[in-house]
Design an enzyme around this catalytic site. Structure first.
Site, PDB file in Angstrom:
ATOM      1  CG  ASP A 322      -4.898   0.185  -1.943  1.00  0.00           C
ATOM      2  OD1 ASP A 322      -5.510  -0.038  -0.884  1.00  0.00           O
ATOM      3  OD2 ASP A 322      -3.690  -0.044  -2.081  1.00  0.00           O
ATOM      4  CG  HIS A 430      -4.017  -0.226   2.382  1.00  0.00           C
ATOM      5  ND1 HIS A 430      -3.605  -0.472   1.087  1.00  0.00           N
ATOM      6  CD2 HIS A 430      -3.075  -0.797   3.178  1.00  0.00           C
ATOM      7  CE1 HIS A 430      -2.479  -1.158   1.096  1.00  0.00           C
ATOM      8  NE2 HIS A 430      -2.133  -1.371   2.357  1.00  0.00           N
ATOM      9  CB  SER A 617       0.955  -1.917   1.658  1.00  0.00           C
ATOM     10  OG  SER A 617       0.174  -3.081   1.603  1.00  0.00           O
TER      11      SER A 617
END
Length: 720
Positions: A322, A430, A617
């Site tokens: 990520d 994220h 996600s």
């Protein structure tokens, strides 16, 4: 699936040992060439069309022209040169006129220059101004991939096209044969890809710009070449704009700390938990009874029950591929994996690796001082500028938000802009968000708990700033995670362009590691067909549900959807999101900024230590956490990937799930015209992968095999 297999058979060429130098023969007649003005690249024989953008210019910076030795990162220097009218003036030449452009960073090597108003009419002059700067390497084409979607009209993916191709050679090719092949096509090796076999980044010595697409297309299908794909630089965002534009973002949350205490005191306390935390009632995806009561159906994954019957993921390593993974967060620092002795250990490697950026990468997946320097100015403006100055500074955002909120006051539009700017920066973490969902371990009673709090996180960074990611970095990251013994790989990147190189790498990794489970988000485009890489056979794809048990409005469905899990929905209330660990609490962000007494954007607290987010996600890492619970009860790794996935699907159910009327009508129409038909017009799935159409029930269409049940899955593993 038949269509995919057929395309592989039609375009595949065998490397002939009987004629080892047949690379000198002319290209096969079936090699694909672009018609004049037609741009595309190939994915297993499919032509993926691309469009050249005229409103944006990509800029690559010289390696020596980074932040080293300068007080500003290169994108800010370029912004000052273009917007401030400074430029590269020599010999008393007067400064050039300021240009109406927007400059945004894309990783540490690139920037995007968006042309506004008058500059749209003269992009060549802007390009010339950019190329005058001594720290600029070159300007590059910006392309868009547009595909029809069934509900949201179109989805766009914007990419930079550097002069780089990822080239995969057939096994058995000698160095001599490789060099002859490269010389014939005027290519040179930039470097070989690590943690991968027979793959190289090469560049053309004779062409650049969009002609690189033609080179890659011609290489595909030649003897000795397995595949060739441009090393696209993609900009992948997390749907922050849509989340910011929800009505809840029109206001901020004053006295956030006091209001949080008040809210927690009003919610029922949970019983036994592996780690004491007062925040569990807000984590409805783990146990929804605190929010929904005992009478309504459960819409969570029943993690709290699974904890009582398991070691909570002990001994399991989950790789998170990520963006920024701030593993020194108080609730993550005790759950980060330490890489032991391995034969190919990288320099300085301790807690994972950062494959983003220039060269060999970096041993630290956390935010660097240079990256804080790049992000902090915009973050600071969102707190310091008055409403009037903010509306003037970000005129293009004001216009966009006003169109979507025609009754909003100037103050409310300014708040939307502030939250958008802050959320963009919060979203750089994220990876930290995903890591917290999987395995957060609360440092104290105010901390968060992950689905598998005893599991270890292996941080693997592939995104630079602005969502910058390349094919090469992702190929290396997948191979790296497998080589470091990861039991599960989480890939919350559901909107990438289909890529044969990554697909082939995943096939190789899955074949080599039969117990490894790769889990990916289905994507947030609300279309029939999960995104890439979730659609790759062997990868477990996960869609998203909300606290009411509905499919979230953004979640992809239909083709290749395996399962669903809570992904959050902040449309009506921010507390409908998934609560997880954030990253803007890092001190560098707050230098010179008074910490507010309110929560902003996606944050739960003033500094952003915790966030409430939505997206597939976060349904994917929820399932990765459940898989870690299952693997924790299989310490000898006797269960194969196929068996574990079967158990996960067998124990999932439609209990607590419900279809909205909109989804009922969508299914009714799709079923009447046939599945896989794309609602009657030519439709290219975002993943580029076409599952074999077959009749499915409405529940399977929107929820796959159902909502994951951690308690039932753990029981079944223990009983195997």
């Amino acid at each position: 699936m038949k269509r995919l297999v057929s395309s592989i058979l039609l375009t595949g060429f065998l490397w002939s040992a009987a004629n080892p130098l047949n690379i000198l023969q002319p290209p096969a007649a079936t090699a694909q060439f672009s018609a004049p003005g037609e741009l595309y690249y190939t994915f297993y024989g499919q032509q993926i069309p691309l469009t050249l953008r005229s409103d944006t210019i990509a800029v690559s910076f010289k390696t020596q022209g980074g932040t080293r030795g300068f007080s500003q990162p290169p994108y800010l220097r370029l912004q000052q040169a273009l917007q401030g009218g400074g430029g590269n003036t020599r010999g008393g030449t007067p400064p050039a006129q300021p240009l109406n452009v927007e400059v945004t960073p894309l990783g540490d090597r690139y920037a995007l220059v968006k042309l506004l108003s008058d500059t749209l009419n003269d992009p060549n002059s802007v390009t010339k101004r950019i190329q005058q700067e001594p720290f600029v390497e070159s300007t590059l084409p910006v392309l868009t991939r547009t595909s029809e979607s069934e509900q949201s009209g179109t989805t766009e993916q914007t990419v930079i096209l550097p002069n780089e191709i990822v080239l995969s050679l057939e096994p058995g090719m000698t160095n001599l044969q490789r060099n002859i092949l490269l010389d014939r096509h005027n290519l040179e090796i930039v470097r070989s890809l690590r943690f991968s076999n027979n793959r190289y980044i090469v560049k053309s010595k004779s062409v650049s710009g969009t002609a690189v697409l033609n080179v890659a297309n011609q290489l595909n299908g030649l003897a000795g070449i397995q595949s060739a794909t441009p090393n696209f630089v993609q900009s992948v965002t997390s749907g922050i704009k849509e989340q910011t534009n929800h009505n809840t973002a029109l206001s901020q949350t004053p006295q956030a700390v006091d209001k949080l205490r008040s809210k927690l005191s009003s919610l029922p306390k949970h019983g036994e938990t592996p780690y004491p935390t007062n925040m569990l009632p807000l984590q409805w995806h783990l146990d929804s009874t605190s929010r929904r009561g005992q009478l309504l159906p459960r819409t969570d994954v029943r993690a709290t029950e699974a904890w009582k019957k398991s070691n909570r993921g002990d001994g399991v390593v989950v790789a998170v591929i990520d963006s920024l993974i701030q593993w020194d967060h108080p609730d993550l620092v005790n759950t980060v994996y330490t890489v032991g002795d391995v034969k190919d250990k990288l320099p300085g490697e301790v807690h994972g690796w950062d494959f983003s950026g220039e060269g060999e990468g970096d041993p630290d997946t956390r935010i660097s001082a240079d990256e804080v320097t790049a992000l902090q100015p915009q973050f600071k403006k969102s707190f310091e500028l008055s409403n009037a100055d903010l509306l003037k500074e970000y005129e293009f955002l004001a216009f966009e938000f006003s169109g979507g909120n025609p009754d909003a006051s100037e103050g409310e539009i300014a708040t939307l802009i502030r939250n958008y700017l802050r959320n963009e920066i919060a979203a750089e973490f994220h990876g930290t968000w995903c890591a917290g969902v999987i395995a957060a371990r609360p440092a104290d009673e105010t901390g968060l708990i992950g689905v598998a709090p005893n599991a270890k996180i292996l941080p693997v960074r592939v995104f630079g700033l602005g969502g910058e990611i390349t094919t090469a970095s992702l190929i290396e990251a997948v191979g790296y995670a497998a080589s470091r013994g990861a039991d599960v790989i989480n890939m919350s990147l559901g909107s990438l362009m289909p890529d044969r190189e990554l697909t082939d790498q995943i096939f190789e990794v899955l074949d080599t590691h039969p117990n490894l489970v790769i889990i990916a988000s289905a994507g947030n485009e609300s279309v029939d067909g999960v995104g890439f890489p979730a659609a790759i056979p062997g990868v477990l794809s996960v869609g998203a549900t909300n606290i009411s048990g509905n499919r979230t409005v953004y979640s992809n469905y239909g083709g290749r959807l395996d399962l669903v899990a809570p992904g959050g929905d902040t449309e009506l209330n921010m507390s409908g999101g998934i609560l997880t660990t954030g990253g803007t609490w890092v001190d560098g962000f707050w230098q010179g900024i008074p910490v507010p007494d309110y929560a902003w954007g996606v944050t739960l607290d003033p500094k952003g230590k915790y966030v409430q987010v939505e997206g597939t996600s976060f349904s994917a890492p929820t399932v990765s956490g459940v898989m870690a619970l299952m693997k924790g009860e299989d310490p000898d790794r006797r269960l194969s990937r196929d068996r574990l996935v079967s158990i996960l699907k067998e124990t999932a159910s439609y209990d607590g799930l419900a279809m909205t009327k909109a989804d009922e009508n969508q299914y009714r129409l799709q079923a009447s015209i046939g599945f896989g038909s794309g609602m009657g017009f030519p439709f290219i799935r975002p993943s580029g992968i076409f599952p074999q159409p077959r009749p499915v029930s409405s529940q399977e269409y929107f929820f796959g095999s159902g909502l994951v049940n951690a308690d039932a899955a753990v029981k079944k593993v223990k009983g195997e």
